[in-house]
Design a protein around this motif. Structure first.
Motif, PDB file in Angstrom:
ATOM      1  N   ALA A  53       0.854  -1.183   0.000  1.00 57.69           N
ATOM      2  CA  ALA A  53       0.000   0.000   0.000  1.00 57.69           C
ATOM      3  C   ALA A  53       0.892   1.235   0.000  1.00 57.69           C
ATOM      4  O   ALA A  53       2.005   1.211   0.537  1.00 57.69           O
ATOM      5  N   TYR A  54       0.392   2.282  -0.624  1.00 53.37           N
ATOM      6  CA  TYR A  54       1.128   3.542  -0.665  1.00 53.37           C
ATOM      7  C   TYR A  54       0.253   4.668  -0.140  1.00 53.37           C
ATOM      8  O   TYR A  54      -0.930   4.740  -0.455  1.00 53.37           O
ATOM      9  N   LEU A  55       0.868   5.526   0.618  1.00 52.55           N
ATOM     10  CA  LEU A  55       0.245   6.757   1.091  1.00 52.55           C
ATOM     11  C   LEU A  55       0.927   7.886   0.333  1.00 52.55           C
ATOM     12  O   LEU A  55       2.142   8.044   0.408  1.00 52.55           O
ATOM     13  N   GLN A  56       0.140   8.630  -0.429  1.00 53.17           N
ATOM     14  CA  GLN A  56       0.665   9.751  -1.199  1.00 53.17           C
ATOM     15  C   GLN A  56       0.123  11.033  -0.583  1.00 53.17           C
ATOM     16  O   GLN A  56      -1.095  11.206  -0.475  1.00 53.17           O
ATOM     17  N   ILE A  57       1.023  11.913  -0.200  1.00 52.10           N
ATOM     18  CA  ILE A  57       0.625  13.205   0.341  1.00 52.10           C
ATOM     19  C   ILE A  57       1.180  14.280  -0.581  1.00 52.10           C
ATOM     20  O   ILE A  57       2.395  14.391  -0.768  1.00 52.10           O
ATOM     21  N   THR A  58       0.278  15.056  -1.177  1.00 52.10           N
ATOM     22  CA  THR A  58       0.662  16.134  -2.079  1.00 52.10           C
ATOM     23  C   THR A  58       0.586  17.444  -1.320  1.00 52.10           C
ATOM     24  O   THR A  58      -0.425  17.760  -0.697  1.00 52.10           O
ATOM     25  N   LEU A  59       1.672  18.202  -1.391  1.00 51.30           N
ATOM     26  CA  LEU A  59       1.808  19.444  -0.640  1.00 51.30           C
ATOM     27  C   LEU A  59       2.032  20.615  -1.585  1.00 51.30           C
ATOM     28  O   LEU A  59       2.926  20.562  -2.438  1.00 51.30           O
ATOM     29  N   ARG A  60       1.241  21.661  -1.431  1.00 62.13           N
ATOM     30  CA  ARG A  60       1.446  22.895  -2.195  1.00 62.13           C
ATOM     31  C   ARG A  60       2.366  23.782  -1.363  1.00 62.13           C
ATOM     32  O   ARG A  60       1.950  24.340  -0.350  1.00 62.13           O
ATOM     33  N   ILE A  61       3.621  23.876  -1.800  1.00 59.98           N
ATOM     34  CA  ILE A  61       4.640  24.655  -1.085  1.00 59.98           C
ATOM     35  C   ILE A  61       5.355  25.524  -2.107  1.00 59.98           C
ATOM     36  O   ILE A  61       5.821  25.026  -3.137  1.00 59.98           O
ATOM     37  N   ASN A  62       5.447  26.820  -1.830  1.00 63.76           N
ATOM     38  CA  ASN A  62       6.141  27.724  -2.740  1.00 63.76           C
ATOM     39  C   ASN A  62       7.609  27.332  -2.870  1.00 63.76           C
ATOM     40  O   ASN A  62       8.231  26.858  -1.912  1.00 63.76           O
ATOM     41  N   ALA A  63       8.168  27.549  -4.055  1.00 64.29           N
ATOM     42  CA  ALA A  63       9.551  27.160  -4.344  1.00 64.29           C
ATOM     43  C   ALA A  63      10.557  27.677  -3.311  1.00 64.29           C
ATOM     44  O   ALA A  63      11.431  26.926  -2.880  1.00 64.29           O
ATOM     45  N   PRO A  64      10.478  28.933  -2.854  1.00 64.24           N
ATOM     46  CA  PRO A  64      11.475  29.406  -1.886  1.00 64.24           C
ATOM     47  C   PRO A  64      11.422  28.682  -0.533  1.00 64.24           C
ATOM     48  O   PRO A  64      12.394  28.706   0.219  1.00 64.24           O
ATOM     49  N   GLU A  65      10.324  28.028  -0.235  1.00 65.13           N
ATOM     50  CA  GLU A  65      10.167  27.348   1.049  1.00 65.13           C
ATOM     51  C   GLU A  65      10.403  25.836   0.955  1.00 65.13           C
ATOM     52  O   GLU A  65      10.289  25.125   1.939  1.00 65.13           O
ATOM     53  N   ARG A  66      10.770  25.351  -0.208  1.00 67.27           N
ATOM     54  CA  ARG A  66      10.943  23.912  -0.392  1.00 67.27           C
ATOM     55  C   ARG A  66      12.156  23.367   0.347  1.00 67.27           C
ATOM     56  O   ARG A  66      12.150  22.210   0.743  1.00 67.27           O
TER      57      ARG A  66
END
Length: 95
Positions: A4-17
């Motif tokens: 099983a896989y848990l995929q978490i997609t995060l919207r993070i601005n490039a400067p904060e990556r």
């Protein structure tokens, strides 16, 4: 091999990556050694978002991780100020 896989997609601005990568790096080993059923963890980066793909022995282990202290008290707290939107969370089973 993950079942099983848990995929978490995060919207993070490039400067904060870089800060998000630090959270990933900090908690990768505790995840792999301390979370029941955890077998892998990968960070996937693209222009639109950042995804963390977690591998587990089964779906129940993936769901349990979302309620664990490591996730709720460490990972979520570490990412909270970096997110531009609520994370998108999906669990997939393999056959």
């Amino acid at each position: 091999m993950a079942k099983a896989y848990l995929q978490i997609t995060l919207r993070i601005n490039a400067p904060e990556r870089d800060a998000a990568t630090k959270v990933y790096t900090t908690y990768k080993e505790p995840f792999l050694t301390g979370i029941p059923g955890a077998v892998s963890k990968e960070l996937l980066v693209r222009d639109e978002d950042v995804q963390v793909l977690h591998g587990f022995n089964n779906e129940a282990d993936a769901k349990a991780y979302l309620e664990s202290d490591l996730f709720t008290n460490d990972v979520v707290v570490g990412l909270k100020n970096l997110l531009q939107a609520e994370p998108e969370i999906r669990i997939y089973n393999t056959f």
